[in-house]
Scaffold this motif. Sequence first.
Motif, PDB file in Angstrom:
ATOM      1  N   LYS A 179      18.729  -2.053  34.784  1.00  0.00           N
ATOM      2  CA  LYS A 179      18.518  -0.936  33.860  1.00  0.00           C
ATOM      3  C   LYS A 179      17.452   0.021  34.395  1.00  0.00           C
ATOM      4  O   LYS A 179      16.490   0.374  33.719  1.00  0.00           O
ATOM      5  CB  LYS A 179      18.150  -1.449  32.459  1.00  0.00           C
ATOM      6  N   GLN A 180      17.684   0.421  35.658  1.00  0.00           N
ATOM      7  CA  GLN A 180      16.769   1.334  36.338  1.00  0.00           C
ATOM      8  C   GLN A 180      17.549   2.397  37.100  1.00  0.00           C
ATOM      9  O   GLN A 180      18.699   2.180  37.497  1.00  0.00           O
ATOM     10  CB  GLN A 180      15.878   0.574  37.328  1.00  0.00           C
ATOM     11  N   ILE A 181      16.885   3.527  37.312  1.00  0.00           N
ATOM     12  CA  ILE A 181      17.458   4.605  38.118  1.00  0.00           C
ATOM     13  C   ILE A 181      16.494   4.901  39.258  1.00  0.00           C
ATOM     14  O   ILE A 181      15.311   5.155  39.034  1.00  0.00           O
ATOM     15  CB  ILE A 181      17.677   5.877  37.287  1.00  0.00           C
ATOM     16  N   SER A 182      17.009   4.851  40.482  1.00  0.00           N
ATOM     17  CA  SER A 182      16.189   5.122  41.662  1.00  0.00           C
ATOM     18  C   SER A 182      16.585   6.453  42.269  1.00  0.00           C
ATOM     19  O   SER A 182      17.760   6.825  42.276  1.00  0.00           O
ATOM     20  CB  SER A 182      16.362   4.009  42.698  1.00  0.00           C
ATOM     21  N   PRO A 203      11.167   3.475  40.607  1.00  0.00           N
ATOM     22  CA  PRO A 203      12.230   3.876  39.677  1.00  0.00           C
ATOM     23  C   PRO A 203      11.778   5.036  38.792  1.00  0.00           C
ATOM     24  O   PRO A 203      10.587   5.174  38.493  1.00  0.00           O
ATOM     25  CB  PRO A 203      12.470   2.603  38.857  1.00  0.00           C
ATOM     26  N   LEU A 204      12.724   5.863  38.390  1.00  0.00           N
ATOM     27  CA  LEU A 204      12.380   6.988  37.527  1.00  0.00           C
ATOM     28  C   LEU A 204      11.908   6.501  36.168  1.00  0.00           C
ATOM     29  O   LEU A 204      12.361   5.463  35.666  1.00  0.00           O
ATOM     30  CB  LEU A 204      13.610   7.887  37.342  1.00  0.00           C
ATOM     31  N   GLU A 205      11.017   7.255  35.573  1.00  0.00           N
ATOM     32  CA  GLU A 205      10.489   6.890  34.258  1.00  0.00           C
ATOM     33  C   GLU A 205      11.414   7.424  33.168  1.00  0.00           C
ATOM     34  O   GLU A 205      11.078   8.327  32.411  1.00  0.00           O
ATOM     35  CB  GLU A 205       9.071   7.434  34.091  1.00  0.00           C
ATOM     36  N   CYS A 206      12.577   6.833  33.099  1.00  0.00           N
ATOM     37  CA  CYS A 206      13.564   7.195  32.079  1.00  0.00           C
ATOM     38  C   CYS A 206      13.847   5.976  31.217  1.00  0.00           C
ATOM     39  O   CYS A 206      14.062   4.880  31.749  1.00  0.00           O
ATOM     40  CB  CYS A 206      14.870   7.660  32.713  1.00  0.00           C
ATOM     41  N   GLN A 207      13.848   6.161  29.917  1.00  0.00           N
ATOM     42  CA  GLN A 207      14.218   5.058  29.031  1.00  0.00           C
ATOM     43  C   GLN A 207      15.704   4.790  29.189  1.00  0.00           C
ATOM     44  O   GLN A 207      16.532   5.659  28.949  1.00  0.00           O
ATOM     45  CB  GLN A 207      13.886   5.401  27.576  1.00  0.00           C
ATOM     46  N   TRP A 208      16.046   3.597  29.619  1.00  0.00           N
ATOM     47  CA  TRP A 208      17.432   3.290  29.974  1.00  0.00           C
ATOM     48  C   TRP A 208      18.362   3.369  28.774  1.00  0.00           C
ATOM     49  O   TRP A 208      18.031   2.959  27.665  1.00  0.00           O
ATOM     50  CB  TRP A 208      17.529   1.898  30.593  1.00  0.00           C
ATOM     51  N   THR A 209      19.570   3.900  29.024  1.00  0.00           N
ATOM     52  CA  THR A 209      20.654   3.877  28.055  1.00  0.00           C
ATOM     53  C   THR A 209      21.960   3.707  28.810  1.00  0.00           C
ATOM     54  O   THR A 209      22.114   4.219  29.933  1.00  0.00           O
ATOM     55  CB  THR A 209      20.711   5.165  27.215  1.00  0.00           C
TER      56      THR A 209
END
Length: 268
Positions: free
Chosen positions: A130-133, A140-146
Amino acid sequence: MQFLTKNNFLHTAHTTQNKKQSALLFCAGTLLLPTGLMAGELTQFEANYDILRKGESHGQGVRTLKKLADNSYQVSYHSDIEWMIFSDSRKETSNFTYTDEKVTPVSYSMIRTGTGPDKEYTLQFDNAKKQISSSESKYPLECQWTDQFQDSISYQVQVREELKMGKTSFSYPLVDKKGNCRDYNFEVVGKEMISLPIGNIEAIKVKRLYDNDKRQALAWFAPEMDYMLVRMWKGEKGMEQFEVQLKSFTVTSPVAVPEAVKSEIAPE
């Protein structure tokens, strides 16, 4: 390219079959949908566009969608633009999975060359962690995963699926080319008959909703062409920035051939 109707769909949606088969399919005079579509999969295609500014062509664009594996696909958009001393060539590619009418991005890449600095950028969507690189960051980007995330081109595939379901408004959490996480919101304005290089087409007009009125973005999708994006217009403060118009459309997946036609094209 001739005007698209249900009875001459194959003028614009030519298959990659041999010439004899293509001619017989055309003579059948019916709308032959790709077999992938009938099986609940995505239609594979290549679409070519003119890129305009103030009515004059300044470039070309090519959008493709192809199947990679059982439920894995790749959509790409490659554009080349020249305007006065400015030139821009870029290709965006998204690999994604498609299950139960839902597009889930796996990776995204963008390569840009032309006037000014060249750029190459990638995103990786790790559903397990549940991460975006991003290639721009070692973290990893500081995005709340969805699970609803889309990238800068995969969302366009999801829009088509939403329109097929009859939805009139939709919103996607999206990770853009700069690694920013934000919402893209859209609403259907209505149906409209538009004039394009391929003829007059009835299309569904979709508007992107912004926080202010300074920017405008409109897109038109043609139901008779499997909800293909056939036109796009972008502007700022009421002034046109550019317009994209479809000039050809080719279905690259096999079509469903009636038994009567199959017997005609059987080897002698």
